[in-house]
Design an enzyme around this catalytic site. Structure first.
Site, PDB file in Angstrom:
ATOM      1  N   GLY A  14       0.799  -1.213   0.000  1.00 20.00           N
ATOM      2  CA  GLY A  14       0.000   0.000   0.000  1.00 20.00           C
ATOM      3  C   GLY A  14       0.832   1.263   0.000  1.00 20.00           C
ATOM      4  O   GLY A  14       2.066   1.231  -0.031  1.00 20.00           O
ATOM      5  N   TYR A 137     -15.016   4.148  10.076  1.00 21.05           N
ATOM      6  CA  TYR A 137     -13.560   4.062   9.962  1.00 21.05           C
ATOM      7  C   TYR A 137     -12.890   4.646  11.201  1.00 21.05           C
ATOM      8  O   TYR A 137     -11.949   4.066  11.754  1.00 21.05           O
ATOM      9  CB  TYR A 137     -13.113   4.816   8.704  1.00 21.05           C
ATOM     10  CG  TYR A 137     -11.623   4.920   8.527  1.00 21.05           C
ATOM     11  CD1 TYR A 137     -10.861   3.808   8.175  1.00 21.05           C
ATOM     12  CD2 TYR A 137     -10.973   6.142   8.675  1.00 21.05           C
ATOM     13  CE1 TYR A 137      -9.485   3.908   8.000  1.00 21.05           C
ATOM     14  CE2 TYR A 137      -9.603   6.245   8.489  1.00 21.05           C
ATOM     15  CZ  TYR A 137      -8.864   5.129   8.154  1.00 21.05           C
ATOM     16  OH  TYR A 137      -7.506   5.239   7.972  1.00 21.05           O
ATOM     17  N   TRP A 203     -16.170  17.779  -5.392  1.00 25.31           N
ATOM     18  CA  TRP A 203     -17.108  17.564  -4.294  1.00 25.31           C
ATOM     19  C   TRP A 203     -17.020  18.686  -3.266  1.00 25.31           C
ATOM     20  O   TRP A 203     -15.923  19.104  -2.880  1.00 25.31           O
ATOM     21  CB  TRP A 203     -16.781  16.243  -3.594  1.00 25.31           C
ATOM     22  CG  TRP A 203     -17.522  15.052  -4.138  1.00 25.31           C
ATOM     23  CD1 TRP A 203     -17.660  14.706  -5.451  1.00 25.31           C
ATOM     24  CD2 TRP A 203     -18.222  14.057  -3.389  1.00 25.31           C
ATOM     25  NE1 TRP A 203     -18.376  13.548  -5.557  1.00 25.31           N
ATOM     26  CE2 TRP A 203     -18.740  13.126  -4.310  1.00 25.31           C
ATOM     27  CE3 TRP A 203     -18.437  13.853  -2.024  1.00 25.31           C
ATOM     28  CZ2 TRP A 203     -19.489  12.009  -3.917  1.00 25.31           C
ATOM     29  CZ3 TRP A 203     -19.178  12.743  -1.634  1.00 25.31           C
ATOM     30  CH2 TRP A 203     -19.699  11.844  -2.566  1.00 25.31           C
ATOM     31  N   ARG A 210      -7.432  21.159   5.289  1.00 24.98           N
ATOM     32  CA  ARG A 210      -6.811  19.869   5.554  1.00 24.98           C
ATOM     33  C   ARG A 210      -5.290  20.016   5.651  1.00 24.98           C
ATOM     34  O   ARG A 210      -4.696  20.884   5.017  1.00 24.98           O
ATOM     35  CB  ARG A 210      -7.143  18.858   4.440  1.00 24.98           C
ATOM     36  CG  ARG A 210      -8.607  18.470   4.364  1.00 24.98           C
ATOM     37  CD  ARG A 210      -9.005  17.614   5.536  1.00 24.98           C
ATOM     38  NE  ARG A 210     -10.393  17.189   5.461  1.00 24.98           N
ATOM     39  CZ  ARG A 210     -11.398  17.827   6.034  1.00 24.98           C
ATOM     40  NH1 ARG A 210     -11.166  18.940   6.711  1.00 24.98           N
ATOM     41  NH2 ARG A 210     -12.638  17.360   5.942  1.00 24.98           N
TER      42      ARG A 210
END
Length: 308
Positions: A14, A137, A203, A210
């Site tokens: 990953g 999550y 979106w 962030r």
């Protein structure tokens, strides 16, 4: 932890895990153990137990997880909570059972409350309600953090949790429907540029802020923490944030897309601000050095090479 320590890196294919493997090999660690999903299904406790019984790793980096952006979290809440709870429970418990000396678990900034004071200090965990769009999550990640804390308290293990800001970089998932904001934007703008589209729709309102940290720096922080940290929980961030709107404009410029941008305000924004307090890790001697623009340029160059 010396160069011959047997280190199991879970999730090595990953985004984070692959960078961690590269960082450890760069520092000439000679005894790294990895297993693909086909070789070891971390959702199957008996398989994980057989692995630990046979391999007996001395240290564990738990980077395996089911991850995704807002849309993926909304579409697959059961998978996000079940897969993450199961993977981390299996690995953490069997690390204890088979005598792992040190474990690093990757948490998530999503574990902090939706209305959290900024910047977010480690002690703010569980101080308020979670962001609904990624609550399953977040609950799983909180459970992993608390599992490490509980094992440390009851069994005197050395299981620590690093909570990184949103990670990006080479080897990310660039699927526009299931990825985080940076790879999604890179993929959208590149496709629009190649197809000469007049506009790209994003979106949300663009107002949320962030914090982002380049994946290679997260890998270096992982190595640093394994040597220098025994804290139960520690943030891993750069100390700076950016609005999604400004991020969008920056990526548009890097990709050199010349069309228009439309923000779809009918879509959810998620948490309005997520900025980590990184004072604890800085006091230990680590800080991020790759600025966002440089990291985005590197990521886009890697992306372009991968789709040729």
């Amino acid at each position: 932890m010396d160069k011959d320590t047997k280190i199991y890196i879970a999730g090595h294919t990953g985004l984070v895990g692959s960078a961690v493997v590269t960082a450890f090999k760069k520092e000439r660690y000679r005894n790294i153990v990895t297993k693909t999903h086909q070789e070891l299904d971390l959702l199957q406790q008996s398989d994980v137990e057989n692995f630990f019984k046979a391999e007996r790793p001395e240290c564990v980096i738990l980077a395996a997880a089911k991850v995704g952006g807002i849309k993926a979290n909304i579409d697959y809440p059961a998978q996000f909570i079940y897969d993450n709870l199961t993977i981390q429970t299996n690995v953490i418990h069997l690390s204890y059972k088979y005598g792992v000396k040190k474990l690093l678990f990757f948490g998530s900034a999503c574990a902090y409350p939706r209305e959290c004071s900024q910047p977010m200090k480690e002690e703010y965990l569980l101080s308020g309600y979670l962001e609904p769009t990624n609550e399953p999550y977040a609950v799983a990640k909180i459970a992993g953090i608390k599992l490490c804390e509980a094992y440390n308290k009851q069994y005197s293990t050395n299981f620590i949790c690093g909570i990184p800001a949103t990670i990006y970089g080479p080897n990310d998932n660039f699927d526009p429907d299931n990825s985080h904001v940076i790879p999604a934007l890179i993929a959208k703008f590149h496709e629009a540029k190649v197809k000469n589209l007049p506009s790209v729709t994003i979106w949300g309102s663009g107002k949320p802020r962030r914090e982002f940290v380049y994946v290679e720096e997260v890998a270096e922080a992982c190595l640093f923490l394994m040597h220098n940290c025994d804290e139960d929980v520690i943030n891993v961030g750069c100390g700076e944030d950016i609005s999604v709107k400004d991020l969008t404009l920056l990526i548009k410029d890097i990709v050199r897309f010349e069309g228009e941008i439309t923000f779809d305000r009918s879509k959810p924004d998620g948490m309005l601000k997520k900025l980590l307090d990184n004072s604890k890790i800085k006091s230990l001697g680590w800080k991020a050095n790759v600025n966002l623009e440089e990291g985005l340029k590197r990521t886009y160059e890697w992306y372009k090479k991968g789709i040729k």
